[in-house]
Scaffold this active site. Structure first.
Site, short mmCIF file in Angstrom:
data_model
loop_
_atom_site.label_atom_id
_atom_site.label_comp_id
_atom_site.label_asym_id
_atom_site.label_seq_id
_atom_site.Cartn_x
_atom_site.Cartn_y
_atom_site.Cartn_z
N GLY A 143 -7.05 14.17 3.77
CA GLY A 143 -7.15 12.82 4.33
C GLY A 143 -5.98 12.52 5.25
O GLY A 143 -5.24 13.43 5.66
N GLY A 152 -1.13 7.00 0.24
CA GLY A 152 -0.59 5.65 0.36
C GLY A 152 -0.57 4.98 -1.00
O GLY A 152 -0.60 5.65 -2.04
N CYS A 208 2.35 3.57 -5.32
CA CYS A 208 3.00 4.51 -6.26
C CYS A 208 3.54 5.78 -5.62
O CYS A 208 4.74 6.04 -5.71
CB CYS A 208 2.02 4.87 -7.36
SG CYS A 208 1.36 3.41 -8.17
N VAL A 242 -1.09 -3.45 -13.39
CA VAL A 242 -0.82 -2.77 -14.65
C VAL A 242 -0.89 -3.76 -15.82
O VAL A 242 -1.53 -3.50 -16.85
CB VAL A 242 0.56 -2.07 -14.61
CG1 VAL A 242 0.89 -1.44 -15.95
CG2 VAL A 242 0.57 -1.01 -13.51
N ARG A 267 -1.16 -1.82 0.42
CA ARG A 267 0.25 -1.41 0.39
C ARG A 267 0.39 0.06 0.80
O ARG A 267 -0.31 0.90 0.28
CB ARG A 267 0.85 -1.64 -1.01
CG ARG A 267 1.14 -3.10 -1.28
CD ARG A 267 1.64 -3.31 -2.68
NE ARG A 267 0.58 -3.08 -3.66
CZ ARG A 267 0.78 -3.14 -4.99
NH1 ARG A 267 1.99 -3.39 -5.47
NH2 ARG A 267 -0.21 -2.94 -5.83
N GLU A 294 2.56 4.19 -17.54
CA GLU A 294 1.12 3.98 -17.28
C GLU A 294 0.61 5.06 -16.33
O GLU A 294 1.35 5.55 -15.48
CB GLU A 294 0.89 2.56 -16.73
CG GLU A 294 1.58 2.24 -15.41
CD GLU A 294 0.79 2.64 -14.18
OE1 GLU A 294 -0.40 2.94 -14.33
OE2 GLU A 294 1.38 2.66 -13.09
C1 UGA Z 1 -1.62 6.96 -8.65
C2 UGA Z 1 -1.89 7.98 -9.77
O1 UGA Z 1 -3.07 8.72 -9.49
C3 UGA Z 1 -2.04 7.28 -11.13
O2 UGA Z 1 -2.19 8.25 -12.15
C4 UGA Z 1 -0.78 6.45 -11.37
O3 UGA Z 1 -0.85 5.74 -12.60
C5 UGA Z 1 -0.59 5.45 -10.26
O4 UGA Z 1 -0.48 6.17 -9.00
C6 UGA Z 1 0.68 4.70 -10.54
O5 UGA Z 1 1.75 5.32 -10.54
O6 UGA Z 1 0.60 3.51 -10.87
P1 UGA Z 1 -3.15 5.29 -7.21
O7 UGA Z 1 -1.90 4.96 -6.45
O8 UGA Z 1 -4.03 4.18 -7.67
O9 UGA Z 1 -2.77 6.13 -8.55
O10 UGA Z 1 -3.99 6.23 -6.26
P2 UGA Z 1 -4.62 7.70 -6.27
O11 UGA Z 1 -6.05 7.62 -6.60
O12 UGA Z 1 -3.78 8.64 -7.03
O13 UGA Z 1 -4.51 8.03 -4.71
C7 UGA Z 1 -3.23 8.10 -4.07
C8 UGA Z 1 -3.39 8.47 -2.61
O14 UGA Z 1 -3.88 9.80 -2.48
C9 UGA Z 1 -4.39 7.58 -1.87
O15 UGA Z 1 -3.86 7.29 -0.60
C10 UGA Z 1 -5.64 8.44 -1.77
O16 UGA Z 1 -6.45 8.14 -0.67
C11 UGA Z 1 -5.02 9.81 -1.65
N1 UGA Z 1 -5.93 10.90 -2.08
C12 UGA Z 1 -6.18 11.07 -3.41
C13 UGA Z 1 -6.51 11.74 -1.14
O17 UGA Z 1 -6.28 11.60 0.08
N2 UGA Z 1 -7.29 12.77 -1.58
C14 UGA Z 1 -7.54 12.99 -2.89
O18 UGA Z 1 -8.26 13.97 -3.22
C15 UGA Z 1 -6.98 12.11 -3.83
#
Ligand code: UGA
Length: 424
Positions: free
Chosen positions: A250, A254, A257, A11, A325, A148
């Site tokens: 999926g 993970g 966040c 961040v 993580r 954020e």
């Molecule tokens: C998430 C949020 O999307 C961000 O908006 C936020 O700022 C961030 O946390 C945070 O709090 O800092 P992030 O952890 O980078 O972002 O990951 P995501 O892209 O949201 O994915 C989270 C999980 O959901 C992953 O394990 C991903 O594989 C899974 N996922 C996501 C799916 O299995 N299918 C999807 O369609 C989308």
């Protein structure tokens, strides 16, 4: 404006680089002196698309500097952005120790009209507590909430084209001052009180986690009734009230966040006397999803895992990042190992010592009984599945991301098991 960023993690680095690209002078404070030395020499310690260019261009224009002392970083700053970890404590709640320590350290070091900006994800009421803390320490500095919303792997893009910028302030002028930092982005700004701003962050992450978990469990129902979840979500997503995003089934969510923030929101609600039963069910269903995928791998290996070799493609918690993580891949690998499997993994960016890592994807499949796709890296789509079939001892592929083309996999003589799809 002059901005101090405290914490050079995902961040902090993206926010710092982004603010510098908007013309602000950024001083990053980071306690890890090795990290500061690496950053100083132009080496970016995390894999994040677009970040190296953003930081090097900031440094070239003399708009970014790195400091091992927070006091030095905060010198002359109009804003002090707190980009510090708020890890999950043993009771599931957010640990605010680092945020408190830095506010205590800087309270009387910053300029009188400085504004502390809380970027870290913190429970509703934290900024209210920090405001009192600053007053108790005799500091005239003010504090606002400015959560954020950066996704790892797409963080630079999210900074430059945010869906919204949220500012929670007690004072209209403070809200204006923070929003003005982004004036050149022409983004939508949500102005509210600090507690509501903090809640927007937890609500967004928890909603996304719940949405995803709904889709994951829906995939299980599709599998049971013989429907294809990909067609089902495509049909659902056309309803503009639902939308197409964030609907890919999926192995469970993970990252740093969702697991932490869902647990923290349950704690926040509990402290306020409310049992957030729905969110507890989401977390349970998410854990169940990992076990379900592990069970699928076990079935694919013939019903037992002792002495079996599982090739795992992907260890990162999602594609586009080297972050492991709370990675579902590793959680599932643990379950497989507990039952006696030997897990050999390949990931194009991430690494871990929790499983044996292979140097390339084919090497990972050598003599494997099952191939398990854990992370949706696009590069896996370019691999010739006949090479995989030759390298493997077994013939089953468990694709927990529905990434591969089942026809191509089957044409190579392998058996394809997706998630929530016919024949899965
Ligand atoms: C998430 C949020 O999307 C961000 O908006 C936020 O700022 C961030 O946390 C945070 O709090 O800092 P992030 O952890 O980078 O972002 O990951 P995501 O892209 O949201 O994915 C989270 C999980 O959901 C992953 O394990 C991903 O594989 C899974 N996922 C996501 C799916 O299995 N299918 C999807 O369609 C989308």
């Amino acid at each position: 404006m002059q901005v101090a960023i405290i914490g050079a993690g995902y961040v902090g680095l993206v926010t710092g680089g982004g603010l510098a690209s908007l013309g602000h002078r950024v001083r990053l404070g980071e306690v890890d002196s090795d990290r500061v030395a690496r950053l100083d020499s132009g080496d970016v310690p995390i894999f994040e698309h677009g970040l190296p260019d953003l930081l090097s261009s900031g440094s070239e224009q003399d708009l970014i500097s790195y400091h091992t002392s927070n006091v030095e970083a905060a010198e002359g700053a109009d804003f002090i952005f707190l980009c510090l970890p708020t890890p999950q404590a043993d009771d599931g709640r957010a640990d605010l120790g680092l945020v408190h320590a830095v506010v205590d350290e800087l309270a009387n070091e910053v300029a009188d009209d400085a504004i502390f900006v809380v970027k870290s994800t913190v429970p509703p009421g934290t900024v209210a507590g920090l405001r009192k803390r600053l007053a108790d320490l005799g500091s005239p500095a003010r504090v606002v909430s400015h959560p954020e919303f950066l996704r790892e792997g797409k963080a630079v893009e999210d900074f430059m084209e945010p869906d919204r910028i949220v500012v929670g302030a007690y004072d209209e002028q403070d809200a204006e001052a923070v929003a003005d930092l982004y004036a050149s982005l022409d983004a939508k700004v949500v102005r509210t009180d600090p507690t509501s701003a903090e809640m927007i962050k937890y609500a967004s992450n928890s909603y996304l986690a719940a949405r995803l978990t709904f889709v994951n469990t829906l995939a299980n129902v599709c599998e049971a009734v013989g429907a294809d979840v990909l067609d089902v979500i495509s049909g659902m997503g056309m309803d503009h009230r639902i939308g197409r995003h964030f609907l890919k089934p999926g192995p469970g969510y993970g990252g740093s966040c969702f697991p932490k923030d869902t647990a923290a929101l349950i704690g926040v609600a509990e402290d306020a006397g409310y049992d957030f039963e729905l969110l507890r069910a989401v977390i349970d269903a998410d854990h169940q999803q990992r076990r379900r995928v592990a069970e699928k791998v076990r079935q694919a290996a013939g019903g037992g895992l002792r002495g079996r070799r599982v090739a795992m493609w992907g260890v990162a918690f999602k594609a586009g990042t080297d972050d492991v993580r709370e990675s579902p891949a590793l959680r599932i690998a643990e379950l497989l190992k507990e039952e006696g499997a030997d897990v050999v993994a390949y990931d194009p960016e991430a690494t871990t010592d929790q499983v044996t890592m292979a140097a390339d994807p084919i090497e990972a499949t050598r003599d494997a009984d099952v191939l398990f796709i854990a992370t949706e890296w696009p590069v896996f789509l370019t691999i010739d599945m006949t090479d995989v079939a030759k390298a493997m001892k077994g013939y089953r592929v468990v694709d927990s991301r529905n990434l591969l083309d089942p026809t191509a996999v089957r044409a190579a003589g392998l058996d394809y098991w997706g998630l929530g799809r016919p024949g899965a």
